[in-house]
Design a protein around this motif. Structure first.
Motif, PDB file in Angstrom:
ATOM      1  N   UNK A  69       0.905  -1.429   0.479  1.00  0.00           N
ATOM      2  CA  UNK A  69      -0.025   0.234   0.073  1.00  0.00           C
ATOM      3  C   UNK A  69       1.180   1.412   0.292  1.00  0.00           C
ATOM      4  N   UNK A  70       0.654   2.195  -0.610  1.00  0.00           N
ATOM      5  CA  UNK A  70       1.001   3.648  -0.812  1.00  0.00           C
ATOM      6  C   UNK A  70      -0.103   4.286  -0.037  1.00  0.00           C
ATOM      7  N   UNK A  71       0.211   4.939   1.044  1.00  0.00           N
ATOM      8  CA  UNK A  71       0.436   6.583   2.150  1.00  0.00           C
ATOM      9  C   UNK A  71      -0.019   7.379   1.973  1.00  0.00           C
ATOM     10  N   UNK A  72      -0.495   8.730   1.778  1.00  0.00           N
ATOM     11  CA  UNK A  72      -0.130   9.804   1.578  1.00  0.00           C
ATOM     12  C   UNK A  72      -0.636  10.836   1.849  1.00  0.00           C
ATOM     13  N   UNK A  73      -0.019  11.359   2.646  1.00  0.00           N
ATOM     14  CA  UNK A  73      -0.332  12.585   3.887  1.00  0.00           C
ATOM     15  C   UNK A  73      -0.474  13.613   3.622  1.00  0.00           C
TER      16      UNK A  73
END
Length: 560
Positions: free
Chosen positions: A286-290
């Motif tokens: 998973x790629x998590x972006x904030x």
């Protein structure tokens, strides 16, 4: 009303006529103004008029949408209010110079893009055209401005994806690929990014990046201290299970928000986007972006999915390469182990058997002689297996050495017939050879081609029932010499044909024994000579294995 031609016009009548004409002109002017205002108001672009002091005199609805001001908030104010402070002085200078120039208009694209300033303080890229005209003694400038934020964003994203597509696959180490992916995502997609891989149903954080090094350390520490449970309600767990992205656009109090709140607080973020990495129907991670500035919208989601797809493909390719390298190393380890551990006892058996068979003046009992002969046969078989394993290793590693000379294939065919005829006779078979009277020379390694041809003939003998025939045919065809090995055996099922030359593959031959390397070695030998090999077979009607070797350019002696 107009007096008839030739008759005098009284003063009162002339005044009435002038009034009528003025009224008509005023009416026409009102219509023209209404038309102009209608066009100006419905225009999607911002249309702004300023006087020679660069004070705003017209601010249409398009301008209100672009800049966020109501018209009454800016009318009468300097144009500077719509420009970033660092550009105001130079912009006033450009407008003044345009007013003194001979030009009446400059279209969009005349000069590089400019920057606008919205009411909330946000800068945006724009392109503009400008024209001027005189209104009595006053100079008026009209500006048509277009917000190109979306176009600029689309261009930047396309450049980013092209860069990512080139950079991500450049390393075949998947952890290096992930680190690059996290760095690329910041700041192009978000302020912070984590990339996690799924390994054995658990999540393993691999790469973290953030605009702020201190916040990057906090995020990494937070993720290490509180690993995500893939069976829980964390958005990452949901993205893995559903294979769909999860968007947190507004903070709320649901379970997902509570799970992700600590990491959002650690870096001061309010919004998050979690995109699964999927390749070949499997979720790799998973790629998590904030983000702390704005929520992720639909375009952000599409952009992130494109990036995630490129990342997943690069990771998958790197993993496949690593698996292939591991398989190669394992194979080489097996070959080395067999070669080392088996050759020594085989050599000892062979040496002892030879010693027992040496004449020493004494009579060797028949029972002892038979046992020793069996030992010798086993030694030869084991040594042949070792050689096959080594040959496969050399072929797959591109290290098969050829000692090639230019000659015809008659001597090779004769040697095969000499060694294989007793084997065929023992099986109740007839072995025949049909060689063309004239053959062009071939550049080949006699020992290796003999090995390949012996494998083919040996297989034909093995799978042909007693009373059948195995035949060799050698002919010249165009610029090749083609050797065919035909048998009258049981044939090969059609579904087996694509796998015959795979190493260790045996199919129905498994009961016959052997390591399944003979055809793979034959293929490797022929292809190392620049040739080709193939098979034709019908179930119940025998098989024909053919291989072709390129002929050396040759002109027969005219006297022959």
């Amino acid at each position: 009303m107009t007096a008839p031609r030739g008759e005098p016009v009284h003063g009162s009548e002339q005044a009435a006529t002038d009034q009528d004409q003025v009224a008509e002109l005023e009416h026409a002017l009102r219509i023209a103004k209404a038309r102009f205002e209608g066009v100006v108001e419905i225009a999607a672009d911002a249309i702004i008029s300023v006087d020679e002091h660069q004070l705003i005199r017209l601010f249409n609805q398009g301008a209100q949408r672009v800049f966020g001001y109501a018209a009454d908030e800016v009318l009468g104010k300097p144009l500077d209010v719509l420009l970033p402070e660092r550009f105001r002085a130079i912009h006033r200078q450009h407008v003044s110079e345009f007013g003194r120039s001979a030009e009446r208009a400059r279209r969009m694209g005349y000069r590089r893009d400019i920057s606008g300033l919205r009411k909330g303080g946000e800068e945006f890229p724009a392109e503009a055209s400008i024209s001027r005209y005189r209104e009595g003694a006053n100079l008026v400038f009209n500006v048509v401005l277009r917000d190109i934020t979306e176009r600029r964003r689309a261009e930047e994203r396309q450049r980013f994806l092209a860069q990512a597509g080139a950079l991500l696959p450049s390393s075949l180490d998947h952890e290096v690929t992930l680190a690059r992916a996290a760095r690329l995502a910041v700041p192009a997609l978000a302020e912070g990014c984590c990339v996690d891989l799924v390994t054995d149903q658990t999540l393993r954080e691999v790469a973290v990046a953030h605009n702020d090094p201190e916040l990057e350390s906090r995020l990494r520490r937070r993720r290490l201290e509180s690993p995500v449970d893939l069976r829980g309600t964390h958005p990452i767990a949901r993205a893995v299970r559903t294979r769909e992205p999860v968007v947190l656009r507004q903070p709320d109090s649901n379970a997902q928000e509570r799970d992700v709140a600590p990491e959002l607080e650690a870096i001061g973020a309010q919004f998050a986007l979690f995109v699964p990495l999927v390749a070949r129907q499997a979720v790799l991670g998973v790629v998590s972006l904030y983000s702390s500035r704005r929520p992720f919208d639909g375009e952000d989601l599409v952009f992130a999915q494109d990036f995630a797809q490129r990342t997943a493909l690069a990771i998958d390719n790197a993993r496949l390469y690593e698996a292939a390298q591991l398989a190669i190393r394992s194979r080489e380890d097996v070959v080395a182990l067999v070669s080392h551990d088996l050759r020594n006892p085989v050599s000892a058996i062979s040496m002892m058997a030879g010693h027992l068979l040496e004449p020493d003046g004494a009579t060797v009992e028949e029972r002892l002689r038979e046992s020793v002969e069996v030992i010798q046969q086993a030694a030869r078989q084991a040594d042949a297996l070792i050689q096959d394993l080594l040959d496969v290793s050399r072929i797959e590693g591109g290290r098969l050495r050829l000692d090639a000379v230019s000659d015809d294939l008659r001597a090779t065919v004769d040697e095969v017939m000499e060694t294989m005829t007793p084997l065929a006779r023992d099986g109740g078979l007839s072995l025949e050879a049909h060689v063309a009277e004239v053959l062009p020379p071939v550049l080949f390694d006699h020992r290796r081609v003999l090995q390949a041809l012996s494998n083919l003939v040996g297989n034909a003998i093995k799978f042909t029932p007693s009373g059948g025939t195995v035949s060799l045919w050698v002919e010249a065809e165009e610029d090749e010499v083609v050797i065919a090995v035909r048998d009258t055996g049981i044939g090969i099922p059609a579904e087996y044909l694509p796998h015959l030359f795979d190493r260790y593959w045996q199919g129905e031959r498994q009961a016959r024994g052997g390591a399944g390397l003979g055809l793979a070695i034959a293929k490797g030998i022929i292809e190392a000579h620049g040739g080709r090999i193939w098979v034709e077979s019908t179930r119940g009607s025998g098989s024909t294995f053919r291989f072709a070797l390129p002929a050396v350019p040759w002109h027969p002696d005219p006297g022959l």
